[in-house]
Design a protein around this motif. Sequence first.
Motif, short mmCIF file in Angstrom:
data_model
loop_
_atom_site.label_atom_id
_atom_site.label_comp_id
_atom_site.label_asym_id
_atom_site.label_seq_id
_atom_site.Cartn_x
_atom_site.Cartn_y
_atom_site.Cartn_z
N THR A 1 0.78 -0.95 0.13
CA THR A 1 -0.27 0.07 0.20
C THR A 1 0.77 1.00 -0.05
O THR A 1 0.38 2.16 -0.06
N ASP B 1 -9.11 2.09 8.91
CA ASP B 1 -9.54 1.19 7.78
C ASP B 1 -7.62 0.48 7.64
O ASP B 1 -7.86 -0.28 7.04
N GLY B 2 -7.26 1.78 6.90
CA GLY B 2 -5.99 1.31 6.43
C GLY B 2 -5.29 1.30 7.58
O GLY B 2 -4.08 0.07 7.05
N GLY C 1 -5.76 -2.50 7.84
CA GLY C 1 -5.79 -3.43 6.43
C GLY C 1 -3.92 -3.11 6.89
O GLY C 1 -3.66 -4.68 6.36
N PRO D 1 -3.52 -6.23 10.47
CA PRO D 1 -5.13 -6.87 11.28
C PRO D 1 -4.75 -7.22 12.72
O PRO D 1 -5.87 -7.27 13.36
#
Length: 126
Positions: free
Chosen positions: A8, A39-40, A43, A46
Motif C-alpha cells: 500500500t 481502515d488503512g 489493513g 490486522p
Amino acid sequence: MPETSGPTGRTPETDVIDFRAAEQLLAARDPRGAVKLLDGVIGAHPENTAARLLRARAFFAAAQLRPAELEFTIVLEREPDNAFAHFALARTYERRGCPGQARRHFRLAAALDPNPEYLQQARFDS
C-alpha cells in the motif's frame, strides 16, 4: 525513502499518525472519519488490537452496530479479560435490542473491573 509496511506504500509513521488522527476525530464526534483512517491502519496491521478497539468505538458512535459488534468480538477473542470491550459490547447488544447478551457482557465487565458504571449496569442484585 522511508520503509513501507507493504504494497500500500504506507509507512509505520503514517499508521501512527492515522491512528492518532482517528482518536482525535472520534473525540471531535466524527466517527465516520475515524473509521476511514482506521481502515488503512487495520489493513496494514490486522493484528493491532488497539486499532480494532478504536474502530469498534467509532462504529458504535456512528450507530453502525453490527460492525461494532464484530470488532468488539475480535478484540475479546484476543483479550478476553478486557473489561472495557465487554462493557462496550454489552452497550452494543443493548442498542440492538438483545438484552440477554447485553446482560452477560455487562456482568463480565463488572467481574473483571469493579468500575462503578460497570457494576451499576451489571445489576447483580436483580
